[in-house]
Design an enzyme around this catalytic site. Structure first.
Site: not given
Length: 503
Positions: A185-186, A248
């Site tokens: 999950d960047h 996110h």
């Protein structure tokens, strides 16, 4: 500059080597890691895709990506030549077993050259429907048998609902150990997000205040000016709830809400995040009605440019029921947070692009100043800005200069640009380095993924089963649907936005 981290020789295999993710994110990240001394002394980057290319053409393609998208600008000729000589390309089809046999031969060649400590990273930068095919063939051809030295990186979306997420987890767990699986999950690699942990747990004055006794509510807001662009086909099968909140924003909520870990061990930190998800109040039909808002943008204007309505975007059906905006009020039912609302919102084609976490503290119990002195009074806030500004600011009350006792809100600010001269790494640089060092702290564990889906499935199902008769219900370039303002206004609050710098 050389890193103090000792990195074993590494082979990085990127499935989807010619795709946008590699060109825009992975290749620039790996080049920057190399430029700053954070790559192993011995490494090989192998890109695979169906397109027929030789090594030189593939290297040139990646160089164009780095030149266009790297935070450091165009490549330095000597550094690129040194870096790119370790980049290779293999034309292959992930559904073709023969391609994996060829890949095995290439990997064995590099392992013989690099030595027995060589580690292998398989990065799945492909469409999610190809994840199972790749995982099955990696296992079939025994390309990831060494659980200590082989890792598999899986991009989001990790499933499209609870059932598909469980199915993918089961498929992966049948073939790999959990410690080999890096669900990326960047957002968790962003510098300011990582700094939340440092800010919370390295400063003793915060812990006594970080609870229901002193905090009024929490807001997590990620807004975008951009619409769906050319991603209409993908986005219409996803929507704001799946695309942003399930991963996110819930992860940001977990970092804000988690208990203090006993150490910085990856599983200890992830345990604390899972505890937050387990404590979150399930959604009843009444909760969905009163505590959730969905929206879809109509045509409008952003920065002087006319923007089409979502239903007029490429590959989007004329009667699409997909939300481009979502706002939800969550509750975490534990001792620390019982009764404190967490307001989360995200949307496309809004008035500004920003990612903010706002913690609003409760008002003082007794106002000692005369009414005129506190005309501009506001409650204390802690504002964590992830983008575009990277800052942490504490809003307090202070006396305005002069002979009269007049109070004004003032900011105590820590901002990266003013404090540090070094440029912050991109999220993928941080996360790729974590993969190479074997640090899973910033990666999703199987139970995290499933509990997050389980929490949101009642909302997802309700929105899909009941078509919205109000769509489109906000204009492109606005702050979003009126109902989103009402959601938070009912509790006496308003969505907080940070004025953007003009420079």
């Amino acid at each position: 500059m050389k890193t103090s981290i000792s990195l074993s020789p590494t082979i990085i295999v990127i499935f989807g080597g010619t795709g946008d993710l590699n060109l825009r994110k992975l290749a620039p990240a790996l080049y920057n890691l190399y430029s700053e001394g954070y790559m192993p002394e011995k490494y090989a980057i192998i890109g695979t895709a169906r397109r027929p290319l030789d090594d030189d053409k593939f290297r040139n393609t990646l160089m164009e990506g780095v030149n266009s998208f790297s935070r450091t600008g165009k490549v330095h000729k000597d550094k690129w030549e040194s870096f790119s000589k370790n980049i290779y390309y293999q034309s292959s089809d992930v559904k073709d077993s023969a391609s994996f046999d060829e890949l095995r031969i290439v990997i064995e060649k590099f392992k013989d050259e690099f030595g027995p400590e060589t580690q292998i990273v398989y990065y799945l930068a492909v469409s999610p429907d190809l994840f199972p095919a790749i995982a099955k063939r990696l296992a079939k051809f025994k390309l990831a048998e060494n659980e200590d030295n082989c890792r598999i990186v899986v991009e989001k979306p990790f499933g499209k609902d609870l059932d598909t997420a469980r199915e993918l987890n089961e498929l992966l767990k049948e073939r790999f150990k959990e410690k080999q699986i890096y669900r990326i999950d960047h957002y968790l690699g962003k510098e300011t997000v990582q700094n939340i942990m440092a800010f919370r747990f390295a400063n003793s004055f915060l812990e006594p205040l970080w609870n229901r006794n002193y905090i009024d509510h929490v807001q997590i807001s990620v807004t975008e000016q951009l619409g769906v662009g050319d991603r209409g086909g993908y986005y219409d099968g996803s929507g704001a709830l799946r695309d942003m909140i399930q991963n996110h924003l819930l992860q940001l909520l977990c970092i804000i809400g988690m208990e203090t870990p006993i150490n910085f061990d990856a599983d200890e930190i992830r345990d604390k995040k899972v505890d937050v998800l387990k404590a979150m109040r399930p959604f009843s039909a009444e909760d969905i009605r009163f505590n959730t808002v969905r929206g879809q943008y109509s045509k409008g204007w952003i920065k002087g440019t006319e923007v089409p309505a979502y239903r007029s975007e490429k590959d989007v059906p004329d009667d699409s029921n997909t939300e481009t905006f979502a706002a939800i009020k969550f509750f975490v039912d534990n001792w620390r947070w019982k009764g404190i609302p967490f307001y989360v919102r995200t949307g496309k084609c809004l008035t500004q692009s920003s990612s903010l976490i706002t913690i609003q503290f409760k008002d003082v119990p007794h106002q000692v100043f005369p009414g005129g002195a506190a005309e501009n009074w506001q409650q204390n806030r802690l504002i964590i800005s992830i983008q575009p500004e990277m800052s942490i600011r504490l809003q307090v009350q202070g006396k305005r200069p002069g002979l009269d006792m007049i109070l004004n809100p003032v900011d105590m600010v820590f901002d990266y640009k003013g404090t540090y001269t070094t440029e912050s790494p991109e999220a993928y640089e941080t996360l790729l380095l974590d993969v190479m060092t074997g640090d899973q702290t910033q990666f999703m564990r199987a139970d995290q993924v499933e509990i997050a889906w389980e929490l949101l499935m009642p909302v997802i199902n309700a929105w899909e089963q009941k078509k919205s008769l109000s769509f489109p219900n906000y204009t492109a370039g606005s702050v979003g649907p009126e109902n989103a303002e009402a959601l938070i206004a009912r509790d006496g609050f308003h969505w907080f936005t940070l004025p953007l710098n003009k420079d």
